[in-house]
Design a protein around this motif. Structure first.
Motif, PDB file in Angstrom:
ATOM      1  N   ASP A  28      37.683  -7.365   4.988  1.00 38.56           N
ATOM      2  CA  ASP A  28      38.633  -8.483   5.048  1.00 38.56           C
ATOM      3  C   ASP A  28      38.742  -9.029   6.469  1.00 38.56           C
ATOM      4  O   ASP A  28      38.742 -10.250   6.678  1.00 38.56           O
ATOM      5  CB  ASP A  28      40.017  -8.050   4.564  1.00 38.56           C
ATOM      6  CG  ASP A  28      40.103  -7.878   3.073  1.00 38.56           C
ATOM      7  OD1 ASP A  28      39.182  -8.307   2.344  1.00 38.56           O
ATOM      8  OD2 ASP A  28      41.120  -7.292   2.609  1.00 38.56           O
ATOM      9  N   GLN A  29      38.842  -8.137   7.435  1.00 34.63           N
ATOM     10  CA  GLN A  29      38.992  -8.557   8.824  1.00 34.63           C
ATOM     11  C   GLN A  29      37.716  -9.239   9.333  1.00 34.63           C
ATOM     12  O   GLN A  29      37.780 -10.284   9.970  1.00 34.63           O
ATOM     13  CB  GLN A  29      39.360  -7.366   9.711  1.00 34.63           C
ATOM     14  CG  GLN A  29      39.671  -7.734  11.141  1.00 34.63           C
ATOM     15  CD  GLN A  29      40.943  -8.547  11.316  1.00 34.63           C
ATOM     16  OE1 GLN A  29      41.752  -8.692  10.400  1.00 34.63           O
ATOM     17  NE2 GLN A  29      41.121  -9.086  12.499  1.00 34.63           N
ATOM     18  N   GLY A  44      44.300 -14.553  21.279  1.00 35.42           N
ATOM     19  CA  GLY A  44      44.521 -13.729  20.092  1.00 35.42           C
ATOM     20  C   GLY A  44      43.725 -12.435  20.079  1.00 35.42           C
ATOM     21  O   GLY A  44      43.941 -11.577  19.234  1.00 35.42           O
ATOM     22  N   GLU A  82      50.064 -13.939  13.997  1.00 36.11           N
ATOM     23  CA  GLU A  82      50.274 -14.826  12.846  1.00 36.11           C
ATOM     24  C   GLU A  82      49.394 -14.433  11.663  1.00 36.11           C
ATOM     25  O   GLU A  82      49.725 -14.716  10.514  1.00 36.11           O
ATOM     26  CB  GLU A  82      50.015 -16.293  13.227  1.00 36.11           C
ATOM     27  CG  GLU A  82      50.977 -16.851  14.257  1.00 36.11           C
ATOM     28  CD  GLU A  82      50.666 -16.423  15.694  1.00 36.11           C
ATOM     29  OE1 GLU A  82      51.588 -16.479  16.527  1.00 36.11           O
ATOM     30  OE2 GLU A  82      49.516 -16.017  15.982  1.00 36.11           O
ATOM     31  N   ASP A  83      48.273 -13.767  11.950  1.00 37.55           N
ATOM     32  CA  ASP A  83      47.382 -13.308  10.887  1.00 37.55           C
ATOM     33  C   ASP A  83      47.832 -11.976  10.297  1.00 37.55           C
ATOM     34  O   ASP A  83      47.268 -11.515   9.310  1.00 37.55           O
ATOM     35  CB  ASP A  83      45.951 -13.151  11.414  1.00 37.55           C
ATOM     36  CG  ASP A  83      45.325 -14.479  11.802  1.00 37.55           C
ATOM     37  OD1 ASP A  83      45.841 -15.538  11.381  1.00 37.55           O
ATOM     38  OD2 ASP A  83      44.314 -14.455  12.540  1.00 37.55           O
ATOM     39  N   ARG A  84      48.839 -11.366  10.908  1.00 35.05           N
ATOM     40  CA  ARG A  84      49.329 -10.051  10.471  1.00 35.05           C
ATOM     41  C   ARG A  84      50.859 -10.083  10.397  1.00 35.05           C
ATOM     42  O   ARG A  84      51.546  -9.427  11.177  1.00 35.05           O
ATOM     43  CB  ARG A  84      48.861  -8.977  11.441  1.00 35.05           C
ATOM     44  CG  ARG A  84      47.344  -8.910  11.547  1.00 35.05           C
ATOM     45  CD  ARG A  84      46.914  -7.939  12.605  1.00 35.05           C
ATOM     46  NE  ARG A  84      45.473  -8.016  12.805  1.00 35.05           N
ATOM     47  CZ  ARG A  84      44.714  -6.991  13.084  1.00 35.05           C
ATOM     48  NH1 ARG A  84      45.232  -5.790  13.193  1.00 35.05           N
ATOM     49  NH2 ARG A  84      43.423  -7.141  13.278  1.00 35.05           N
ATOM     50  N   GLY A 118      37.471 -12.672   7.832  1.00 36.91           N
ATOM     51  CA  GLY A 118      38.414 -13.599   8.434  1.00 36.91           C
ATOM     52  C   GLY A 118      38.040 -14.032   9.841  1.00 36.91           C
ATOM     53  O   GLY A 118      38.275 -15.170  10.236  1.00 36.91           O
ATOM     54  N   VAL A 119      37.432 -13.137  10.593  1.00 32.53           N
ATOM     55  CA  VAL A 119      37.088 -13.426  11.982  1.00 32.53           C
ATOM     56  C   VAL A 119      35.725 -14.093  12.106  1.00 32.53           C
ATOM     57  O   VAL A 119      35.563 -15.080  12.827  1.00 32.53           O
ATOM     58  CB  VAL A 119      37.129 -12.132  12.839  1.00 32.53           C
ATOM     59  CG1 VAL A 119      36.615 -12.375  14.242  1.00 32.53           C
ATOM     60  CG2 VAL A 119      38.550 -11.568  12.881  1.00 32.53           C
ATOM     61  N   THR A 135      45.674 -11.520  16.518  1.00 34.63           N
ATOM     62  CA  THR A 135      46.568 -12.661  16.336  1.00 34.63           C
ATOM     63  C   THR A 135      47.737 -12.297  15.415  1.00 34.63           C
ATOM     64  O   THR A 135      47.533 -12.039  14.221  1.00 34.63           O
ATOM     65  CB  THR A 135      45.786 -13.858  15.757  1.00 34.63           C
ATOM     66  OG1 THR A 135      44.672 -14.119  16.604  1.00 34.63           O
ATOM     67  CG2 THR A 135      46.657 -15.088  15.658  1.00 34.63           C
ATOM     68  N   ASN A 163      40.749  -8.606  17.034  1.00 37.35           N
ATOM     69  CA  ASN A 163      41.392  -9.906  16.932  1.00 37.35           C
ATOM     70  C   ASN A 163      42.797  -9.619  16.418  1.00 37.35           C
ATOM     71  O   ASN A 163      42.988  -9.304  15.247  1.00 37.35           O
ATOM     72  CB  ASN A 163      40.638 -10.836  15.980  1.00 37.35           C
ATOM     73  CG  ASN A 163      41.226 -12.219  15.977  1.00 37.35           C
ATOM     74  OD1 ASN A 163      42.375 -12.396  15.611  1.00 37.35           O
ATOM     75  ND2 ASN A 163      40.441 -13.186  16.400  1.00 37.35           N
TER      76      ASN A 163
END
Length: 122
Positions: free
Chosen positions: A98-99, A48, A23-25, A102-103, A21, A19
Motif C-alpha cells: 500500500d505504501q 513530507g 495527512e496521509d496517515r 501510494g508513493v 506525510t 514518506n
C-alpha cells in the motif's frame, strides 16, 4: 510445480515507509503514544519525507537508533496495531505494498523490486 510463498522483508533502495506525510496517515494518534507522535512529527521534513533518510542511497541515517514505530517486527505490530504474530507476515506485506503504491505507483520499479523480494519459491 513450484509453490510461491511470500515472506515479508525490507528491500534496499525503496524507502517508501520514510514518506511520513501526516495527512496521509490520519490515524497516527490511534497507534502512537503522545511522545511517539511528537517524535514522528519532528522527523517529518518540509517535503513530507523523514529527515533521517539519505535520499541518494535511500538508507536510514539512524537505523540502529530508529524509533519503535519504524521497526517492522511481529512484537511491534502486535503492540501498535493489535496484529497477532501469525498474521504479521501477510499484514506487513500488505502495508508495504500500500505504501509503495501510494508513493511510487503500482507499476514502479520499487513495487516490482518489492514483489521479487518477498517471493519464496519452494
Amino acid at each position: 510445480m513450484k509453490t510461491i510463498k511470500e515472506t515479508w522483508c525490507c528491500v534496499a533502495n525503496c524507502g517508501a515507509c520514510c514518506n511520513l506525510t501526516p495527512e496521509d496517515r490520519p490515524d497516527l494518534e490511534e497507534y502512537l503514544t503522545a511522545e511517539e507522535l511528537e517524535i514522528y512529527l519532528g522527523m517529518v521534513g518540509k517535503d513530507g519525507w523523514c529527515i533521517n533518510l539519505d535520499k541518494d542511497t535511500r538508507k536510514c541515517l539512524i537505523y540502529e537508533q530508529r524509533p519503535r514505530f519504524c521497526r517492522v517486527k511481529p512484537d511491534t505490530f502486535q503492540d501498535m496495531y493489535d496484529v497477532a504474530e501469525a498474521e504479521f507476515n501477510e499484514f506487513a506485506i500488505a502495508c508495504c505494498r500500500d505504501q509503495i503504491s501510494g508513493v511510487y505507483g503500482n507499476d514502479s520499479v520499487e513495487m516490482k523490486q518489492y514483489n521479487r523480494g518477498v517471493r519464496d519459491e519452494e
